[in-house]
Design a protein around this motif. Sequence first.
Motif, PDB file in Angstrom:
ATOM      1  N   LYS A   1     -23.324  22.778  -4.976  1.00 64.26           N
ATOM      2  CA  LYS A   1     -22.663  22.271  -6.633  1.00 64.26           C
ATOM      3  C   LYS A   1     -21.794  21.917  -5.846  1.00 64.26           C
ATOM      4  N   PHE A   2     -20.431  22.553  -6.389  1.00 60.26           N
ATOM      5  CA  PHE A   2     -19.256  21.347  -7.004  1.00 60.26           C
ATOM      6  C   PHE A   2     -19.169  20.014  -5.986  1.00 60.26           C
ATOM      7  N   ARG A   3     -19.543  19.832  -4.915  1.00 59.36           N
ATOM      8  CA  ARG A   3     -18.993  19.036  -4.881  1.00 59.36           C
ATOM      9  C   ARG A   3     -20.490  17.985  -5.660  1.00 59.36           C
ATOM     10  N   VAL A   4     -21.664  17.844  -5.835  1.00 55.66           N
ATOM     11  CA  VAL A   4     -22.601  17.521  -7.718  1.00 55.66           C
ATOM     12  C   VAL A   4     -21.795  16.800  -8.612  1.00 55.66           C
ATOM     13  N   LEU A   5     -21.267  18.076  -8.633  1.00 51.83           N
ATOM     14  CA  LEU A   5     -20.712  17.993  -9.878  1.00 51.83           C
ATOM     15  C   LEU A   5     -19.379  16.810 -10.271  1.00 51.83           C
ATOM     16  N   ALA A   6     -18.745  16.980  -8.961  1.00 60.45           N
ATOM     17  CA  ALA A   6     -16.936  16.581  -8.819  1.00 60.45           C
ATOM     18  C   ALA A   6     -17.855  14.852  -8.865  1.00 60.45           C
ATOM     19  N   ALA A   7     -18.789  14.706  -8.327  1.00 59.62           N
ATOM     20  CA  ALA A   7     -19.462  13.319  -8.035  1.00 59.62           C
ATOM     21  C   ALA A   7     -20.490  12.425  -9.319  1.00 59.62           C
ATOM     22  N   GLN A   8     -20.538  13.556 -10.471  1.00 59.24           N
ATOM     23  CA  GLN A   8     -21.028  13.175 -11.502  1.00 59.24           C
ATOM     24  C   GLN A   8     -20.257  12.942 -12.356  1.00 59.24           C
TER      25      GLN A   8
ATOM     26  N   CYS B   1     -16.702  12.087 -11.780  1.00 53.22           N
ATOM     27  CA  CYS B   1     -16.902  10.703 -11.376  1.00 53.22           C
ATOM     28  C   CYS B   1     -16.985   9.507 -11.549  1.00 53.22           C
ATOM     29  N   LEU B   2     -18.842   9.793 -11.382  1.00 53.94           N
ATOM     30  CA  LEU B   2     -19.617   8.820 -11.750  1.00 53.94           C
ATOM     31  C   LEU B   2     -19.775   7.992 -13.328  1.00 53.94           C
ATOM     32  N   VAL B   3     -19.263   9.242 -14.408  1.00 50.47           N
ATOM     33  CA  VAL B   3     -19.262   9.385 -16.094  1.00 50.47           C
ATOM     34  C   VAL B   3     -17.092   7.835 -16.000  1.00 50.47           C
ATOM     35  N   ALA B   4     -16.355   9.312 -14.853  1.00 51.84           N
ATOM     36  CA  ALA B   4     -15.095   7.771 -14.857  1.00 51.84           C
ATOM     37  C   ALA B   4     -15.028   6.708 -14.431  1.00 51.84           C
ATOM     38  N   ARG B   5     -16.330   6.389 -13.600  1.00 54.97           N
ATOM     39  CA  ARG B   5     -16.047   4.959 -12.953  1.00 54.97           C
ATOM     40  C   ARG B   5     -15.157   4.990 -12.109  1.00 54.97           C
ATOM     41  N   VAL B   6     -14.810   6.123 -11.461  1.00 53.01           N
ATOM     42  CA  VAL B   6     -14.151   6.142 -10.177  1.00 53.01           C
ATOM     43  C   VAL B   6     -15.481   6.552  -8.760  1.00 53.01           C
ATOM     44  N   ALA B   7     -16.634   6.368  -9.021  1.00 53.57           N
ATOM     45  CA  ALA B   7     -17.344   6.741  -7.402  1.00 53.57           C
ATOM     46  C   ALA B   7     -17.447   5.354  -7.268  1.00 53.57           C
ATOM     47  N   GLY B   8     -17.166   5.770  -5.559  1.00 50.76           N
ATOM     48  CA  GLY B   8     -17.425   4.490  -5.222  1.00 50.76           C
ATOM     49  C   GLY B   8     -16.372   3.644  -4.652  1.00 50.76           C
ATOM     50  N   LYS B   9     -15.470   4.030  -5.736  1.00 49.07           N
ATOM     51  CA  LYS B   9     -13.951   2.318  -5.649  1.00 49.07           C
ATOM     52  C   LYS B   9     -13.767   2.078  -4.510  1.00 49.07           C
TER      53      LYS B   9
ATOM     54  N   THR C   1     -10.461  19.774  -4.207  1.00 46.80           N
ATOM     55  CA  THR C   1     -10.745  19.018  -4.959  1.00 46.80           C
ATOM     56  C   THR C   1     -10.590  17.270  -4.426  1.00 46.80           C
ATOM     57  N   LEU C   2      -9.677  17.553  -3.631  1.00 46.52           N
ATOM     58  CA  LEU C   2      -9.592  16.043  -2.192  1.00 46.52           C
ATOM     59  C   LEU C   2     -10.794  15.967  -1.544  1.00 46.52           C
ATOM     60  N   ASP C   3     -11.113  16.692  -0.893  1.00 47.29           N
ATOM     61  CA  ASP C   3     -13.220  16.828  -0.325  1.00 47.29           C
ATOM     62  C   ASP C   3     -13.713  15.914  -0.956  1.00 47.29           C
ATOM     63  N   ALA C   4     -13.856  16.568  -2.662  1.00 45.14           N
ATOM     64  CA  ALA C   4     -15.096  16.183  -2.924  1.00 45.14           C
ATOM     65  C   ALA C   4     -14.710  14.911  -4.088  1.00 45.14           C
ATOM     66  N   LEU C   5     -13.308  14.335  -4.087  1.00 50.42           N
ATOM     67  CA  LEU C   5     -13.202  13.449  -4.568  1.00 50.42           C
ATOM     68  C   LEU C   5     -13.393  11.720  -2.860  1.00 50.42           C
ATOM     69  N   THR C   6     -13.418  12.462  -1.693  1.00 52.52           N
ATOM     70  CA  THR C   6     -13.204  11.953  -0.504  1.00 52.52           C
ATOM     71  C   THR C   6     -14.821  11.360  -0.235  1.00 52.52           C
ATOM     72  N   HIS C   7     -15.624  13.054  -0.786  1.00 49.65           N
ATOM     73  CA  HIS C   7     -17.307  12.735  -0.833  1.00 49.65           C
ATOM     74  C   HIS C   7     -18.023  11.671  -1.743  1.00 49.65           C
ATOM     75  N   ALA C   8     -17.225  11.692  -2.967  1.00 48.77           N
ATOM     76  CA  ALA C   8     -17.964  10.741  -4.323  1.00 48.77           C
ATOM     77  C   ALA C   8     -17.531   9.473  -3.358  1.00 48.77           C
ATOM     78  N   GLY C   9     -16.465   8.836  -2.835  1.00 53.26           N
ATOM     79  CA  GLY C   9     -15.946   7.838  -2.749  1.00 53.26           C
ATOM     80  C   GLY C   9     -14.464   7.439  -3.641  1.00 53.26           C
TER      81      GLY C   9
ATOM     82  N   VAL D   1     -11.654   6.192   0.436  1.00 50.10           N
ATOM     83  CA  VAL D   1     -11.151   6.051   2.259  1.00 50.10           C
ATOM     84  C   VAL D   1     -11.578   7.405   2.492  1.00 50.10           C
ATOM     85  N   ASP D   2     -10.111   7.787   2.738  1.00 49.44           N
ATOM     86  CA  ASP D   2     -10.221   9.096   3.599  1.00 49.44           C
ATOM     87  C   ASP D   2      -8.975   9.795   2.059  1.00 49.44           C
ATOM     88  N   ASP D   3      -9.248  11.376   2.173  1.00 52.69           N
ATOM     89  CA  ASP D   3      -7.703  11.931   1.859  1.00 52.69           C
ATOM     90  C   ASP D   3      -6.541  11.923   2.610  1.00 52.69           C
TER      91      ASP D   3
END
Length: 98
Positions: free
Chosen positions: A36-43, A45-53, A82-90, A93-95
Motif C-alpha cells: 500500500k505504501f509503494r502504491v501511495l508513494a508511486a501516486q 511521484c506521478l503527481v510530482a512528475r518524477v515517476a518513471g524518470k 522511502t528509497l525502495d519505494a522511489l526505486t520501485h516508482a522508477g 534506476v537503483d538506490d
Amino acid sequence: MKYQFTLPWPPSTNRIWRNVVSRGKPQTLLSVEGRKFRVLAAQHCLVARVAGKRLTGRLAVELVAMPPDRRARDLDNVLKATLDALTHAGVWVDDSQI
C-alpha cells in the motif's frame, strides 16, 4: 535539476516485510502495508512528475522526516522504505546511485 515532493510516512522496516514459508522454502515478501505504501508513494511521484524518470548517474537525496506522531522512530527505517519505494516508482534506476 532539483525535484521536491512529499510522500506519505512509510511503515517501519519491521512491518514492511513478512517472512513466510512457501513450498517448504522461507521467503521474505513485501507486506500488505508495504505494498500500500509503494502504491501511495508511486501516486505521489506521478503527481510530482518524477515517476518513471529513471534518473541515471550519482544522485543526492535530501529527506525531511516529519513523523505523524510523537513516538520515537529510527530514521534509517524511514530511509530504507522511502528509497525502495522511489526505486520501485522508477524515479531512478537503483538506490545504489544515492
